[in-house]
Design an enzyme around this catalytic site. Structure first.
Site, PDB file in Angstrom:
ATOM      1  N   TRP A 102      33.027 -42.192  41.895  1.00  0.00           N
ATOM      2  CA  TRP A 102      33.221 -42.110  43.352  1.00  0.00           C
ATOM      3  C   TRP A 102      32.193 -41.175  43.987  1.00  0.00           C
ATOM      4  O   TRP A 102      31.653 -41.466  45.052  1.00  0.00           O
ATOM      5  CB  TRP A 102      34.648 -41.671  43.688  1.00  0.00           C
ATOM      6  N   ASP A 171      36.136 -35.334  48.744  1.00  0.00           N
ATOM      7  CA  ASP A 171      36.890 -36.590  48.669  1.00  0.00           C
ATOM      8  C   ASP A 171      38.124 -36.338  47.803  1.00  0.00           C
ATOM      9  O   ASP A 171      38.048 -36.349  46.581  1.00  0.00           O
ATOM     10  CB  ASP A 171      36.004 -37.687  48.069  1.00  0.00           C
ATOM     11  N   LYS A 195      46.949 -43.517  47.199  1.00  0.00           N
ATOM     12  CA  LYS A 195      47.323 -42.842  45.952  1.00  0.00           C
ATOM     13  C   LYS A 195      48.513 -41.905  46.181  1.00  0.00           C
ATOM     14  O   LYS A 195      49.563 -42.123  45.629  1.00  0.00           O
ATOM     15  CB  LYS A 195      46.133 -42.072  45.380  1.00  0.00           C
TER      16      LYS A 195
HETATM   17  C1  LIG Z   1      40.431 -44.763  45.419  1.00  0.00           C
HETATM   18  C2  LIG Z   1      39.320 -43.823  45.700  1.00  0.00           C
HETATM   19  C3  LIG Z   1      38.314 -44.134  46.636  1.00  0.00           C
HETATM   20  C4  LIG Z   1      38.266 -45.437  47.364  1.00  0.00           C
HETATM   21  O1  LIG Z   1      39.161 -45.400  48.406  1.00  0.00           O
HETATM   22  P1  LIG Z   1      39.228 -46.560  49.503  1.00  0.00           P
HETATM   23  O2  LIG Z   1      40.371 -46.073  50.332  1.00  0.00           O
HETATM   24  O3  LIG Z   1      39.485 -47.832  48.773  1.00  0.00           O
HETATM   25  O4  LIG Z   1      37.950 -46.579  50.241  1.00  0.00           O
HETATM   26  C5  LIG Z   1      37.350 -43.187  46.875  1.00  0.00           C
HETATM   27  N1  LIG Z   1      37.339 -42.002  46.243  1.00  0.00           N
HETATM   28  C6  LIG Z   1      38.285 -41.680  45.326  1.00  0.00           C
HETATM   29  C7  LIG Z   1      38.233 -40.353  44.659  1.00  0.00           C
HETATM   30  C8  LIG Z   1      39.295 -42.578  45.036  1.00  0.00           C
HETATM   31  O5  LIG Z   1      40.250 -42.257  44.133  1.00  0.00           O
END
Ligand SMILES: *Cc1c(COP(=O)(O)O)cnc(C)c1O
Length: 359
Positions: A102, A171, A195
């Site tokens: 990511w 993030d 999540k």
């Molecule tokens: C799931 C995830 C994403 C992607 O998220 P979206 O909402 O599908 O854009 C980005 N970064 C991390 C750390 C994730 O776990």
């Protein structure tokens, strides 16, 4: 009704109490005679919901008053573009610490808009560790430093907050609300909802107000954090249903004792699962012990020809979505807030039994 133990990485398990409340609310939400999906986002009931959700998230994470809380659409991936578009002019430098897929994606997106410096990159060991902070090659005048506190795919988590002068952009998609966090140390925290927050379709962005004036002049309205801050995230029609569920999840968390209580349970869940993986000969986890994730626990079987059998039998035992990400292989158990400790206990029992009969 039969509910499974759902170890999905995302969209992930939601608390049963929340699902039951939704079921109850659908035909006639709060005496409106309609479902929340059919209500105006400008109506009194929904405006109250939005204010309560923000207030409860502020309470849960002790968000300081000089931060705004935004609820855009677009997921974490859209924030990977919004970070540079709101913090860096074209040609400005931004530092990226890449400890997984990511973070790598975030750096690639930012490189379209500014000058990206990869300050650290853990791909040399397949994203199984965090390079020593003292070894990072940081820029003198970085507009910000971006990192991913929990890398969902390889299961690598920072158990510390990086230092330095540049605003930190994090993030937190797969770790937000799993434990207390010192929000005041960050410039921006963002997270997709699916999540630990609610259904896909809404995003949480927590941004320090002093950073809201750095956006490019030619930014689209919907790519500008300040548009959301100035309109209580109603700059256009928001994802009302996802917002409503997030509100229920925040209330559920508060009832359970908040993120402090979550952290206690989450640490216990993760510790016992890693202990089982380390104790049993048949399973292994490749991540350095000091940065193993509390939320996403990958494990490899000693004999990968048994992967399919493990998945089939675990599913039959009510343990679902354990297949690992294709880039890592093996299994991955995502054990977010809404995955009860009983699920982890059942998984460990299953692993012990599977090793006995196949190992
Ligand atoms: C799931 C995830 C994403 C992607 O998220 P979206 O909402 O599908 O854009 C980005 N970064 C991390 C750390 C994730 O776990």
């Amino acid at each position: 009704m039969s509910r499974v133990f759902n170890f999905s990485a995302g969209p992930a398990a939601l608390p049963l109490e929340v699902l039951e409340q939704i079921q109850d609310d659908i035909p006639d939400w709060q005496g409106t005679g309609m479902s929340v999906m059919e209500c105006s986002h400008r109506g009194k009931e929904f405006v109250e919901l939005a204010a309560r959700a923000e207030a409860n998230l502020r309470k849960l994470l002790s968000i300081p008053d000089d931060y705004s809380v935004l609820f855009p659409q677009g997921g974490a991936t859209m924030q990977m573009a919004m970070a540079p578009l709101n913090l860096a002019a074209a040609g400005d430098r931004a530092d990226y610490v890449v400890t997984g897929s990511w973070g790598k994606k975030a750096a690639g997106e930012a490189a379209k808009f500014c000058d990206v410096n990869i300050a650290a990159d853990a791909s040399d060991r397949k994203f199984t560790y965090i390079p020593e902070e003292s070894s990072w090659s940081r820029s003198d005048n970085a507009a910000y430093l971006h990192y991913t506190p929990n890398e969902t795919i390889a299961g690598v988590e920072f158990h510390f907050i990086p230092g330095g002068d540049a605003p930190l952009v994090a993030d937190m998609s797969s770790t937000i609300l799993s434990r207390p966090v010192d929000v005041g140390r960050f410039g921006v925290i963002y997270a997709g909802a699916q999540k630990n927050i609610g259904p896909a379709g809404i995003t949480v962005v927590i941004v320090k107000n002093e950073l809201l004036d750095r956006a490019r002049n030619d930014n689209p309205h919907l790519m500008t954090w300040k548009s959301y801050a100035d309109s209580d995230s109603m700059t256009n029609t928001p994802p009302t249903f996802a917002w409503y569920v997030a509100d229920l999840v925040f209330r559920w968390l508060l009832e359970k004792g908040g993120v402090e209580a979550m952290a206690e349970v989450n640490a216990r869940k993760a510790n016992k699962l890693y202990a089982a993986i380390d104790r049993l000969d048949f399973y292994s986890n490749p991540v350095a012990k000091d940065c193993r994730s509390w939320m996403n626990v990958p494990f490899i079987l000693a004999d990968d020809s048994l992967d399919a059998s493990f998945l089939k039998k675990s599913k039959a035992a009510g343990l679902t979505n354990l297949k690992g990400h294709r880039s890592v292989g093996g299994m991955r158990a995502s054990i977010y807030n809404a995955v009860p400790e009983a699920a982890v206990d059942a998984l460990i029992d299953f692993m012990v039994e599977f090793e006995k009969t196949h190992g």
